[in-house]
Design a protein around this motif. Structure first.
Motif, short mmCIF file in Angstrom:
data_model
loop_
_atom_site.label_atom_id
_atom_site.label_comp_id
_atom_site.label_asym_id
_atom_site.label_seq_id
_atom_site.Cartn_x
_atom_site.Cartn_y
_atom_site.Cartn_z
N TYR A 1 -23.45 18.93 18.13
CA TYR A 1 -23.03 18.29 19.38
C TYR A 1 -23.06 16.77 19.23
O TYR A 1 -22.12 16.08 19.63
N MET B 1 -16.61 24.53 31.51
CA MET B 1 -16.28 24.22 30.12
C MET B 1 -15.79 25.46 29.36
O MET B 1 -14.93 25.36 28.49
N ARG C 1 -11.75 24.87 28.03
CA ARG C 1 -11.62 24.91 26.57
C ARG C 1 -10.42 24.10 26.10
O ARG C 1 -10.48 23.38 25.10
N ILE D 1 -11.29 20.39 26.41
CA ILE D 1 -12.24 19.95 25.37
C ILE D 1 -11.50 19.77 24.05
O ILE D 1 -11.66 18.79 23.34
N CYS E 1 -16.94 12.28 27.40
CA CYS E 1 -17.31 13.62 27.88
C CYS E 1 -18.82 13.76 27.92
O CYS E 1 -19.40 14.29 28.88
N SER E 2 -19.48 13.30 26.87
CA SER E 2 -20.92 13.40 26.79
C SER E 2 -21.58 12.50 27.84
O SER E 2 -22.58 12.88 28.46
N MET F 1 -22.02 23.72 24.56
CA MET F 1 -20.81 23.18 23.94
C MET F 1 -20.62 23.72 22.52
O MET F 1 -19.51 23.99 22.08
#
Lengths: 186, 186
Positions: free
Chosen positions: A161, B98, B104, B107, B123-124, B160
């Protein structure tokens, strides 16, 4: 070794795959990834471009297959005499390899040309197989062990991650901290 | 809101971004992602294709920016009166969103057209901001709280990772198990 069901080891299909993969690896070293084209790879591998299109669809799928091959571990995890030592060593090496510029490029390639998730699944299976080997050895030594899936969640997932989404913390101390935490469960 | 430093809110640059993003969202709904082209998006947005190429480089980078906008949370996490309840609800919703087909796809798009990691980092950051809000609220209630980075490692990363690399286990029970485990640290 091969992602396609029609490939028999040693058959023509396996030889084509091997020569095309080798051509990609050589050409990436010589001209760089961004300059790569399917006709260039075909020329080096001694096959027609249509052979490549038929089998891989496009360059991105081919690069994904090559990347997964590169991410496949070549050796068993080192046996250092205890679960803790084996896991520390494995996690440090996994982090080093995956977070290196080459590792990051392979992870990226593996994901990009992989619309159905087959190649991403293989990357994860490689990690799980290595962890299984470490755990089986520990069981034979009589050590208590966690589940493989727990190690995936607590060691592999945070490393991957952070490589993909969240820079920083990717050092040896972090790998050891994750292992310490994972082993606190047993 | 915008990924580009030259964009001022309300300026021409911001208006171009908004109309181009809107055109992508509409056209993806109408013709599907795979049929999308830059001239098609430009026509719908009322800009020239060269405006898009100059600003986004190519379609993949544009899709990455649009995906990150879609992944940006629109509301504060729900306040359910306790850290445990807030985190359970947040983790379940995060997993649902997610792991959905749309999630998906976003992402994937976010990662693919993002060679320098800026969009992945956003995103994080969105997840971290949401967790920070949950934790700040818990602190105001006088509850003991873990670090945000610990929740990233123990809740966000496994979800994730499994979405990208390892299918299965992505249900409500799994989200709660991760939260239980993360809170066992405090």
């Amino acid at each position: 070794m091969s992602p396609r069901p029609m490939v028999r080891p040693g058959g023509r299909s396996a030889r084509v795959q091997e020569s095309v993969h080798a051509a990609v690896r050589e050409l990436v070293g010589e001209v760089g990834r961004d300059a790569l084209t399917v006709p260039m790879v075909a020329g080096r591998a001694g096959v027609t471009p249509s052979t490549i299109y038929r089998r891989w669809g496009d360059l991105q799928e081919l690069l994904s297959d090559v990347a997964v091959e590169r991410l496949r571990p070549e050796t068993e995890p080192a046996d250092l005499g205890s679960l803790r030592a084996d896991l520390d060593a494995w996690a440090e090496q996994f982090l080093d390899e995956m977070a290196s510029p080459a590792g990051r490029a392979y992870i990226r390639d593996a994901l990009l040309g992989d619309s159905d998730g087959t190649n991403a699944g293989k990357c994860s299976a490689y990690a799980a197989e290595q962890l299984d080997a470490v755990l089986s050895r520990a069981v034979r030594r009589g050590e208590p062990v966690p589940e493989t899936e727990l190690l995936i969640d607590r060691v592999v997932a945070p490393i991957m991650y952070r490589i993909l989404f969240r820079p920083g913390r990717l050092d040896t101390a972090y790998a050891r901290e994750l292992v310490t935490h994972a082993l606190s469960a047993v």
